[in-house]
Write a protein that holds these residues in place. Structure first.
Motif, PDB file in Angstrom:
ATOM      1  N   CYS A 347       0.818  -1.220   0.000  1.00 24.48           N
ATOM      2  CA  CYS A 347       0.000   0.000   0.000  1.00 24.48           C
ATOM      3  C   CYS A 347       0.852   1.270   0.000  1.00 24.48           C
ATOM      4  O   CYS A 347       0.317   2.385  -0.058  1.00 24.48           O
ATOM      5  N   THR A 376       2.894   7.353   6.783  1.00 26.94           N
ATOM      6  CA  THR A 376       1.986   7.277   5.646  1.00 26.94           C
ATOM      7  C   THR A 376       1.960   8.605   4.889  1.00 26.94           C
ATOM      8  O   THR A 376       2.474   9.619   5.359  1.00 26.94           O
ATOM      9  N   ALA A 380      -6.062   9.031   3.389  1.00 26.46           N
ATOM     10  CA  ALA A 380      -6.603   8.051   2.445  1.00 26.46           C
ATOM     11  C   ALA A 380      -5.742   6.793   2.412  1.00 26.46           C
ATOM     12  O   ALA A 380      -6.262   5.671   2.306  1.00 26.46           O
ATOM     13  N   GLN A 381      -4.422   6.968   2.508  1.00 29.37           N
ATOM     14  CA  GLN A 381      -3.530   5.809   2.506  1.00 29.37           C
ATOM     15  C   GLN A 381      -3.712   4.979   3.783  1.00 29.37           C
ATOM     16  O   GLN A 381      -3.655   3.739   3.738  1.00 29.37           O
ATOM     17  N   GLU A 383      -6.502   4.611   5.406  1.00 29.00           N
ATOM     18  CA  GLU A 383      -7.742   3.847   5.216  1.00 29.00           C
ATOM     19  C   GLU A 383      -7.528   2.689   4.253  1.00 29.00           C
ATOM     20  O   GLU A 383      -8.116   1.610   4.418  1.00 29.00           O
ATOM     21  N   GLN A 384      -6.678   2.891   3.247  1.00 31.23           N
ATOM     22  CA  GLN A 384      -6.373   1.815   2.306  1.00 31.23           C
ATOM     23  C   GLN A 384      -5.683   0.657   3.029  1.00 31.23           C
ATOM     24  O   GLN A 384      -6.015  -0.521   2.818  1.00 31.23           O
ATOM     25  N   ILE A 385      -4.722   0.980   3.881  1.00 30.26           N
ATOM     26  CA  ILE A 385      -4.009  -0.048   4.643  1.00 30.26           C
ATOM     27  C   ILE A 385      -4.968  -0.804   5.554  1.00 30.26           C
ATOM     28  O   ILE A 385      -4.949  -2.043   5.623  1.00 30.26           O
ATOM     29  N   ALA A 387      -8.168  -1.173   5.175  1.00 35.37           N
ATOM     30  CA  ALA A 387      -9.076  -1.992   4.355  1.00 35.37           C
ATOM     31  C   ALA A 387      -8.395  -3.269   3.867  1.00 35.37           C
ATOM     32  O   ALA A 387      -8.997  -4.362   3.879  1.00 35.37           O
ATOM     33  N   GLU A 388      -7.147  -3.158   3.426  1.00 32.59           N
ATOM     34  CA  GLU A 388      -6.423  -4.332   2.923  1.00 32.59           C
ATOM     35  C   GLU A 388      -6.124  -5.339   4.030  1.00 32.59           C
ATOM     36  O   GLU A 388      -6.179  -6.559   3.817  1.00 32.59           O
ATOM     37  N   LYS A 391      -9.366  -7.086   4.743  1.00 30.62           N
ATOM     38  CA  LYS A 391      -9.648  -7.991   3.630  1.00 30.62           C
ATOM     39  C   LYS A 391      -8.846  -9.280   3.751  1.00 30.62           C
ATOM     40  O   LYS A 391      -9.300 -10.374   3.377  1.00 30.62           O
TER      41      LYS A 391
END
Length: 401
Positions: A347, A376, A380-381, A383-385, A387-388, A391
């Motif tokens: 990410c 970071t 937004a980054q 939140e990406q981390i 989320a991944e 997941k």
């Protein structure tokens, strides 16, 4: 009465004392408006305060000069008074709260003033200064509620209009109100269509509340790391001037102020103290209607306490999404950390600290908390981390600054 003539006279008196500080464009600070910085943090003594203090003291009679001057200050007015009095051969005493930054206390002494440290806040220092003034007969140099002091600060307004004639708005920090009163009076007298906005710390909103309720008032407490605007009671004269000439006053949080300090350092290579950065914070966090406007943010001072600078930068990094802590509940078995690190790296994040905690009594014995410190790019980054990781089956427990 405050007049434009007094402000012009102050500019004449100050021409060999105060710098005409640069007005610099700051295109990297905001994308929705055109920001310019009036760099009073680069003024003599590191703050605008020398303008008002010097002009006030310059107008004293020979008899008043002989008796000396006394002042109260959290630090910046102290240095302005000390510099002005010493240059004119006048004795000066400055009462300062005992929690004032050591740098400001020592600088005031170095500039020639006798410093009296008073337990408590600025308002306690003010009470002590009034007491000493009555005992000594020295002239009290008020930091903001004095028309000559206000006239001195108003010279900044003249400079801004000269440096950027087509500006749309100016944003000014507010403590007791001397700075914004002078700037607003000067600008509205010459260019009434220009908007004048004020900013206070949310922890010390004395002028904000007074103007909101159209009633002069004193706060029970004032708490902010922006010590230059930590004022419980605004000036009576400055309140009247703000009612008449200031378009709007807003507040900013401690975290927003810290983020503004960090942004000024990274993008403009400028050091601002908390009080000086609140104007930029108001623009960065969209507190005012500035879209498409040419806006001057007045950076009123740069005398930040280096002992808190690291904490301020850390808070600024968190606020701007550049630093985050994640806590993950996971089964304590080989390969877990490798997988988590791989996801973070994919990410674009960077793991800077790792801590295992298997001592929580609510966790199964074969499980643990994995605490990660991350560098970071933005929120937004982060939140990406998150989320991944979710997941991939990892349980994110909490995220703490």
């Amino acid at each position: 009465m405050l007049t434009l003539d007094k402000i012009y006279h102050a500019a004449f008196v100050l021409k060999d004392v105060a710098r005409k500080t640069d007005l610099i464009e700051a295109p990297r600070l905001a994308s929705d408006c055109q920001i310019y910085l009036k760099t009073e943090n680069l003024q003599a003594t590191g703050s605008f305060k020398v303008r008002g203090a010097y002009y006030k003291i310059s107008q004293l009679s020979a008899e008043e000069r002989a008796k000396g001057v006394i002042a109260c200050s959290a630090g910046n007015h102290a240095q302005g008074v000390a510099l002005a009095a010493t240059r004119m051969g006048i004795k000066s005493i400055v009462c300062m709260p005992d929690g004032a930054p050591i740098m400001k206390v020592e600088s005031t002494k170095h500039l020639g003033a006798e410093v009296c440290l008073v337990p408590g806040t600025y308002d306690d220092a003010h009470d002590k200064a009034v007491e000493l003034q009555a005992e000594t007969g020295m002239t009290f140099i008020h930091p903001y509620d004095d028309e000559l002091v206000i006239a001195g600060q108003g010279t900044i307004g003249l400079e801004i209009l000269d440096q950027l004639p087509d500006l749309d708005a100016v944003i000014v920090p507010i403590g007791g109100g001397g700075l914004i009163s002078g700037v607003a009076f000067a600008i509205k007298s010459l260019r009434p269509e220009v908007k004048v906005y004020g900013v206070q710390s949310a922890g010390a909103p004395s002028m904000y509340l007074s103007l909101l309720e159209h009633k002069y008032q004193t706060l029970a407490t004032a708490s902010t790391f922006a010590d230059g605007i930590q004022v419980k009671t605004p000036g009576e004269l400055t309140y009247e001037l703000c009612e008449k000439y200031v378009d709007q006053v807003v507040t900013v949080s401690e975290d927003e102020t810290a983020a503004a300090i960090l942004s000024l350092m990274e993008n403009q290579k400028l050091v601002a103290e908390g009080a000086g950065a609140v104007s930029v914070a108001a623009a960065l966090f969209h507190k005012l209607p500035l879209e498409g406007k040419k806006v001057v943010c007045l950076v009123s001072g740069g005398n930040i306490d280096v002992n808190i600078l690291n904490r301020v930068i850390t808070r600024g990094l968190v606020m701007s999404g550049r630093k985050a802590n994640l806590m993950i509940a996971l089964e304590d078995k080989p390969g877990q950390l490798t997988l988590v690190s791989k996801i973070v790296a994919q990410c674009g994040g960077n793991v800077v600290s790792v801590q295992y905690d298997g001592s929580d009594p609510n966790m199964p014995i074969a499980s643990c908390f994995l605490k990660l410190g991350l560098e970071t790019r933005d929120a937004a980054q982060i939140e990406q981390i998150r989320a991944e990781l979710t997941k991939a089956g990892f349980q994110l427990v909490t995220e703490r600054a």
